[in-house]
Design a protein around this motif. Structure first.
Motif, PDB file in Angstrom:
ATOM      1  N   PHE A 136      -5.199  -4.334  -0.166  1.00 40.74           N
ATOM      2  CA  PHE A 136      -3.906  -4.062   0.458  1.00 40.74           C
ATOM      3  C   PHE A 136      -3.638  -5.038   1.608  1.00 40.74           C
ATOM      4  O   PHE A 136      -4.557  -5.492   2.293  1.00 40.74           O
ATOM      5  CB  PHE A 136      -3.855  -2.636   1.003  1.00 40.74           C
ATOM      6  CG  PHE A 136      -3.931  -1.579  -0.062  1.00 40.74           C
ATOM      7  CD1 PHE A 136      -2.978  -1.514  -1.062  1.00 40.74           C
ATOM      8  CD2 PHE A 136      -4.956  -0.652  -0.069  1.00 40.74           C
ATOM      9  CE1 PHE A 136      -3.038  -0.541  -2.046  1.00 40.74           C
ATOM     10  CE2 PHE A 136      -5.040   0.326  -1.048  1.00 40.74           C
ATOM     11  CZ  PHE A 136      -4.082   0.384  -2.048  1.00 40.74           C
ATOM     12  N   ASP A 195     -12.709  -0.623   2.386  1.00 30.45           N
ATOM     13  CA  ASP A 195     -11.298  -0.653   2.007  1.00 30.45           C
ATOM     14  C   ASP A 195     -10.822  -2.050   1.649  1.00 30.45           C
ATOM     15  O   ASP A 195      -9.860  -2.198   0.887  1.00 30.45           O
ATOM     16  CB  ASP A 195     -10.445  -0.099   3.159  1.00 30.45           C
ATOM     17  CG  ASP A 195      -8.969  -0.117   2.849  1.00 30.45           C
ATOM     18  OD1 ASP A 195      -8.548   0.651   1.972  1.00 30.45           O
ATOM     19  OD2 ASP A 195      -8.243  -0.921   3.467  1.00 30.45           O
ATOM     20  N   THR A 229      -1.794   1.228   9.073  1.00 27.15           N
ATOM     21  CA  THR A 229      -3.220   0.939   8.838  1.00 27.15           C
ATOM     22  C   THR A 229      -3.994   2.236   8.621  1.00 27.15           C
ATOM     23  O   THR A 229      -5.119   2.395   9.110  1.00 27.15           O
ATOM     24  CB  THR A 229      -3.804   0.163  10.025  1.00 27.15           C
ATOM     25  OG1 THR A 229      -3.533   0.886  11.238  1.00 27.15           O
ATOM     26  CG2 THR A 229      -3.199  -1.225  10.124  1.00 27.15           C
ATOM     27  N   ARG A 264      -0.943   4.380   1.400  1.00 22.60           N
ATOM     28  CA  ARG A 264      -1.185   3.849   2.736  1.00 22.60           C
ATOM     29  C   ARG A 264       0.113   3.940   3.543  1.00 22.60           C
ATOM     30  O   ARG A 264       1.213   3.777   3.000  1.00 22.60           O
ATOM     31  CB  ARG A 264      -1.633   2.375   2.695  1.00 22.60           C
ATOM     32  CG  ARG A 264      -2.961   2.139   1.992  1.00 22.60           C
ATOM     33  CD  ARG A 264      -4.127   2.676   2.811  1.00 22.60           C
ATOM     34  NE  ARG A 264      -5.415   2.332   2.225  1.00 22.60           N
ATOM     35  CZ  ARG A 264      -6.063   3.084   1.328  1.00 22.60           C
ATOM     36  NH1 ARG A 264      -5.502   4.216   0.900  1.00 22.60           N
ATOM     37  NH2 ARG A 264      -7.220   2.720   0.873  1.00 22.60           N
ATOM     38  N   GLU A 265      -0.015   4.210   4.824  1.00 20.45           N
ATOM     39  CA  GLU A 265       1.107   4.120   5.751  1.00 20.45           C
ATOM     40  C   GLU A 265       0.586   3.486   7.033  1.00 20.45           C
ATOM     41  O   GLU A 265      -0.299   4.039   7.691  1.00 20.45           O
ATOM     42  CB  GLU A 265       1.706   5.497   6.051  1.00 20.45           C
ATOM     43  CG  GLU A 265       2.970   5.400   6.899  1.00 20.45           C
ATOM     44  CD  GLU A 265       3.698   6.740   7.039  1.00 20.45           C
ATOM     45  OE1 GLU A 265       4.841   6.731   7.520  1.00 20.45           O
ATOM     46  OE2 GLU A 265       3.123   7.781   6.684  1.00 20.45           O
ATOM     47  N   GLY A 281       0.756  -1.252   0.000  1.00 24.37           N
ATOM     48  CA  GLY A 281       0.000   0.000   0.000  1.00 24.37           C
ATOM     49  C   GLY A 281       0.779   1.290   0.000  1.00 24.37           C
ATOM     50  O   GLY A 281       0.179   2.362  -0.107  1.00 24.37           O
ATOM     51  N   TRP A 282       2.131   1.232   0.151  1.00 23.43           N
ATOM     52  CA  TRP A 282       2.855   2.497   0.267  1.00 23.43           C
ATOM     53  C   TRP A 282       2.632   3.396  -0.963  1.00 23.43           C
ATOM     54  O   TRP A 282       2.515   2.920  -2.079  1.00 23.43           O
ATOM     55  CB  TRP A 282       4.355   2.266   0.441  1.00 23.43           C
ATOM     56  CG  TRP A 282       5.119   3.556   0.348  1.00 23.43           C
ATOM     57  CD1 TRP A 282       6.038   3.910  -0.587  1.00 23.43           C
ATOM     58  CD2 TRP A 282       4.995   4.694   1.225  1.00 23.43           C
ATOM     59  NE1 TRP A 282       6.506   5.174  -0.359  1.00 23.43           N
ATOM     60  CE2 TRP A 282       5.876   5.689   0.757  1.00 23.43           C
ATOM     61  CE3 TRP A 282       4.216   4.961   2.355  1.00 23.43           C
ATOM     62  CZ2 TRP A 282       6.015   6.941   1.378  1.00 23.43           C
ATOM     63  CZ3 TRP A 282       4.346   6.197   2.983  1.00 23.43           C
ATOM     64  CH2 TRP A 282       5.233   7.163   2.491  1.00 23.43           C
ATOM     65  N   ALA A 340      -4.751   5.638   5.654  1.00 25.49           N
ATOM     66  CA  ALA A 340      -4.646   6.194   4.307  1.00 25.49           C
ATOM     67  C   ALA A 340      -3.875   7.514   4.394  1.00 25.49           C
ATOM     68  O   ALA A 340      -3.949   8.230   5.392  1.00 25.49           O
ATOM     69  CB  ALA A 340      -6.028   6.432   3.709  1.00 25.49           C
ATOM     70  N   LEU A 374      -8.984   4.575   7.428  1.00 26.21           N
ATOM     71  CA  LEU A 374      -9.257   3.834   6.205  1.00 26.21           C
ATOM     72  C   LEU A 374     -10.696   4.065   5.754  1.00 26.21           C
ATOM     73  O   LEU A 374     -11.613   4.122   6.578  1.00 26.21           O
ATOM     74  CB  LEU A 374      -9.003   2.343   6.414  1.00 26.21           C
ATOM     75  CG  LEU A 374      -7.554   1.946   6.696  1.00 26.21           C
ATOM     76  CD1 LEU A 374      -7.473   0.444   6.955  1.00 26.21           C
ATOM     77  CD2 LEU A 374      -6.641   2.340   5.544  1.00 26.21           C
ATOM     78  N   TYR A 399      -1.973  -5.229   5.221  1.00 24.55           N
ATOM     79  CA  TYR A 399      -1.624  -4.271   6.264  1.00 24.55           C
ATOM     80  C   TYR A 399      -0.685  -4.900   7.290  1.00 24.55           C
ATOM     81  O   TYR A 399      -0.610  -6.126   7.436  1.00 24.55           O
ATOM     82  CB  TYR A 399      -2.898  -3.750   6.935  1.00 24.55           C
ATOM     83  CG  TYR A 399      -3.670  -2.807   6.047  1.00 24.55           C
ATOM     84  CD1 TYR A 399      -3.158  -1.550   5.764  1.00 24.55           C
ATOM     85  CD2 TYR A 399      -4.883  -3.191   5.465  1.00 24.55           C
ATOM     86  CE1 TYR A 399      -3.845  -0.683   4.922  1.00 24.55           C
ATOM     87  CE2 TYR A 399      -5.573  -2.328   4.628  1.00 24.55           C
ATOM     88  CZ  TYR A 399      -5.047  -1.072   4.360  1.00 24.55           C
ATOM     89  OH  TYR A 399      -5.717  -0.209   3.525  1.00 24.55           O
TER      90      TYR A 399
END
Length: 785
Positions: free
Chosen positions: A653, A648, A630, A627-628, A623-624, A632, A644, A655
């Motif tokens: 993704f 989602d 858990t 996402r970082e 997800g990078w 967004a 999130l 996690y």
């Protein structure tokens, strides 16, 4: 609020700061990437001891005359006019998003000016019933709040011997609540916020240094502080500013130059004002591709064409943003498990001490899995040492400095020799992998042999990541045959960071299994840019190696330097690099396998908020870029973090199974699942740490399961029976640069790059251990104190 200690820092005299570009001269890299030839040209001249400056939306430059109190407006063609007078001692200026001009005035406080009429009103003038001593500079945060420095004035002026300076914070309108943010400063002057708004940098002029502070979330809202740059001699720091890539610019008052630091606050070079200019640059502003410098000695403004836009914090509406600066609630607490740290060796010196590098830059300790008890210790400056009975050999096992020479890039913390790996058939005569090992390095593009497969990258190519195969000398297995070098793979890199780091074979795979002899390669996203996640948009692009873990068979054949395993998840899939095994990662510096559960664990270093521990899963997207942890994030602004969205799960993704935020640390360092016998309380725990702060964490590997966040606990470290920290042992309050390693028996070691020491982790009391039915005395280590 915090009293500031005098912190240790590397000292740089004005004479020792290299001028990367003199007017009329050729700029040397990397200053050429900042400002080309860095030539300064005079823009205008007016006023009396110029400060400010700030640009309005029409491109007019506004600045002040400190000695007369005048506020000047300079048109884009350089015509200067006086539009108002504060009646006081003005200094810093900043424009609000709504067009109002705010200023700091030592005699009246913070004022606001209507540019259309020249009318001036007081904005805030006192704190707790007392007028300010002497406001000097100010900066807006992203919410419209104001930080301003107050070094005092006249007899109340702060000095190095009497550090009474203060930084205040004024909350956004309408409340305009004034808080004392930090105190005990030696003449705080210029201010700058990084792009995320989480770090405030202060030019502490009387101490001739730049300090960085960050408020940590939690019940006491404490501040972290560190010195990022220190000067010696009479010249000092005045105005400061960030560009969007995180480079810091410092007006070097008295030296006639602007100092430029990279995002890690390492010196890049300087921009020198020409000989005919004054020597007193006071403040900085950016507009339309130019850096503007006010100079108070001759009351001139100079400008330099620069290639990076500057950070400009303005009020904005982020209604859906996760407001808390502390996205992960709760704190990491001590588990009660105590371990003793014993120094077992200090590595030989490989470099002179500089701000960018310590003398011994240890990055990896591992064995070859051959039952000999020999260990191998890597230094990123290009050396692998063979260690036998706790003593490094007199000569390197492999010396890349001699073998690669100038081709090896060793210029900052994230380049050089990155890791090594022994083929699982290293000790099996008659097999293709017998006697073979592999290295990951960063090298110049021009150094390619042409035999390696080249994976293309984005942007301007600044270096290559290189995977190389070597063989030990058939007549002396204690050294690598330097003539055996075979290039396997190269990848283009757009930046000197977040590159190829760990390479490793799965030690749980057995001959005949699909994963046996397959090499995993962990790639970062290619570059760090202040405030921008994944600046080259690589982690969500499975057609590139960047931001991914690749998997190959490195042995190759007559036609190819390596082969792609038939069971790779994206083999034959359009738009995917066939070598890709998983993607969506930012900087997976370390990954490991548990020999019992066979779980693969990936530590991925975060950017603004979250450090991750992930399960290694075939075909996963972590997800990078969007996402970082858990959460967004905004793909254009890493400071924006959100819960999130609904539904989602449809995004697919993967996690993390454990995570911590930047209240607890700065950059995760992956470790190992402990399966040794000396520390029974840690048996079956994943042990890892924080690179910068040197904290050592642990979590049961059985708790690391999809869909759940495992509780992270911290070990208590002892030195001679007394509680300590790695920062204290290393003697560096700024960073430790922690790595973790093991020997052939599975026992644990801590490597600290800043002092070049390897420390054994052992029980506090020598006693019998009982681990999963095994009883006996604590085994001898392969490295003994």
């Amino acid at each position: 609020m915090r009293k500031w200690p005098i912190l240790a820092a590397v000292l740089l005299s004005a004479a020792s700061v290299p001028a990367a570009a003199e007017p009329g001269g050729a700029a040397s890299n990397p200053m050429a990437e900042i400002c080309g030839d860095c030539r300064a040209e005079r823009f205008t001249q007016c006023g009396a001891f110029l400060e400010g400056p700030a640009f309005d939306a029409a491109g007019n430059l506004w600045m002040v005359s400190v000695r007369s109190g005048d506020i000047h407006k300079v048109t884009p063609d350089g015509q200067c006019m006086t539009v108002a007078n504060t009646g006081g001692i003005p200094a810093g200026l900043k424009f609000h998003k709504d067009g109002r001009l705010f200023g700091a005035d030592a005699a009246r406080g913070i004022f606001v000016l209507d540019p259309a009429t020249g009318a001036i009103d007081d904005y805030v003038t006192e704190f707790q019933g007392q007028t300010f001593a002497g406001p000097n500079d100010l900066v807006f945060d992203k919410f419209g709040g104001i930080y301003f420095s107050d070094p005092g004035n006249g007899t109340a002026k702060s000095t190095l011997l009497s550090p009474t300076g203060v930084v205040y914070y004024v909350s956004p309108e309408p409340s305009k609540e004034v808080q004392r943010y930090a105190e005990g400063l030696a003449f705080p002057n210029g201010l700058a916020l990084n792009a995320s708004g989480r770090f405030l940098l202060i030019a502490e002029s009387a101490a001739k240094r730049i300090v960085s502070i960050r408020r940590r979330a939690g019940p006491e809202q404490t501040l972290d502080s560190s010195v990022v740059f220190q000067l010696q001699g009479k010249p000092t720091a005045d105005g400061i500013a960030f560009d969007v890539e995180g480079n810091l610019y410092i007006a070097h008052a008295g030296a006639g130059e602007v100092i430029v630091l990279d995002p890690d606050q390492f010196l890049i070079g300087t921009i020198a004002l020409p000989p005919e200019a004054g020597r007193m640059p006071t403040n900085l502003a950016f507009h339309d591709g130019y850096l503007y410098v006010t100079e108070a000695g001759k009351n001139e403004v100079w400008r330099i064409a620069v290639k990076k836009q500057f950070v400009d914090h303005r009020e904005r509406d982020d209604a859906d943003e996760l407001a808390a600066p502390d996205p992960i609630r709760g704190r990491i607490t001590k588990s009660g498990i105590e371990v003793e740290l014993d120094t077992v060796l200090q590595a030989p010196e490989t470099a002179r001490l500089t701000r960018a590098f310590p003398r011994r830059a240890l990055i990896q300790l591992a064995d070859a899995g051959d039952g000999t008890g020999k260990l191998y210790l890597a230094d990123q400056n290009g050396i692998i040492w063979l260690v036998r009975n706790g003593v490094p050999a007199a000569e390197p096992f492999l010396d890349l400095r001699q073998n690669r020479g100038a081709a090896l890039i060793v210029t900052n913390q994230q380049v050089g020799l990155r890791s090594f790996a022994f083929h699982p058939d290293f000790d099996r005569p008659g097999t293709p992998g017998y006697g073979k090992l592999y290295t990951a390095t960063t090298e110049t593009p021009a150094s390619t042999s042409g035999a390696a497969r080249l994976l293309k990258g984005p942007g301007t190519v600044v270096m290559h990541d290189v995977l190389t195969e070597w063989r030990v000398d058939p007549n002396d297995h204690d050294r690598v045959d330097p003539g055996s070098r075979r290039e396997i793979l190269r990848a283009e890199e757009p930046g000197k960071g977040h590159n190829l780091d760990l390479i490793a074979f799965n030690p749980t795979a057995r001959p005949g299994e699909a994963d046996y002899g397959k090499l995993y390669l962990g790639w970062g996203d290619g570059a760090y840019r202040e405030g921008i996640p994944d600046p080259f948009r690589q982690a969500q692009n499975p057609a590139t190696p960047l931001g991914s873990i690749l998997r190959i068979d490195p042995l190759g054949n007559a036609n190819d330097p390596y082969s792609v395993p038939a069971d790779n998840p994206f083999l034959g899939k359009e738009g995917y690099l066939p070598e890709t095994w998983a993607f969506g990662l930012r900087n997976p510096e370390r990954f490991t396998w548990d020999p019992v559960t066979k779980k693969m664990l990936i530590a991925d270093i975060g950017q603004e908020y979250v450090e991750e521990i992930n399960l290694g899963l075939r075909g996963a997207n972590y997800g990078w870029g969007i996402r970082e942890g858990t959460f967004a994030i905004d793909p254009d602004d890493s400071s924006k973090i959100f819960k999130l969205p609904a539904g989602d799960a449809e995004n697919g993704f993967t996690y993390p199974v454990a995570q911590y935020d930047h209240d607890e640390g700065d950059a995760v360092m992956g470790g190992i699942v402990y399966r040794g016998h000396a520390l029974p309380e840690l048996w079956g725990h994943y042990v890892f740490g924080d690179i910068v702060r040197g904290r050592v964490f642990h979590v049961p590997v059985d708790d690391l399961v999809p869909g759940r966040q495992a509780e992270i606990r911290e070990l208590t470290l002892l030195d001679g029976g007394r509680e300590t920290t790695l920062k204290q042992l290393v003697g560096n309050d700024q960073r430790v640069d922690l790595r973790l390693g093991t020997d052939e028996t599975g026992e644990l070691y801590l490597l600290t790059k800043q002092d070049g020491v390897v420390r054994a982790v052992r029980p506090t009391v020598a006693e019998a251990v009982v681990v999963q039915g095994h009883a006996g005395t604590t085994p001898d280590r392969q490295l003994k104190p």
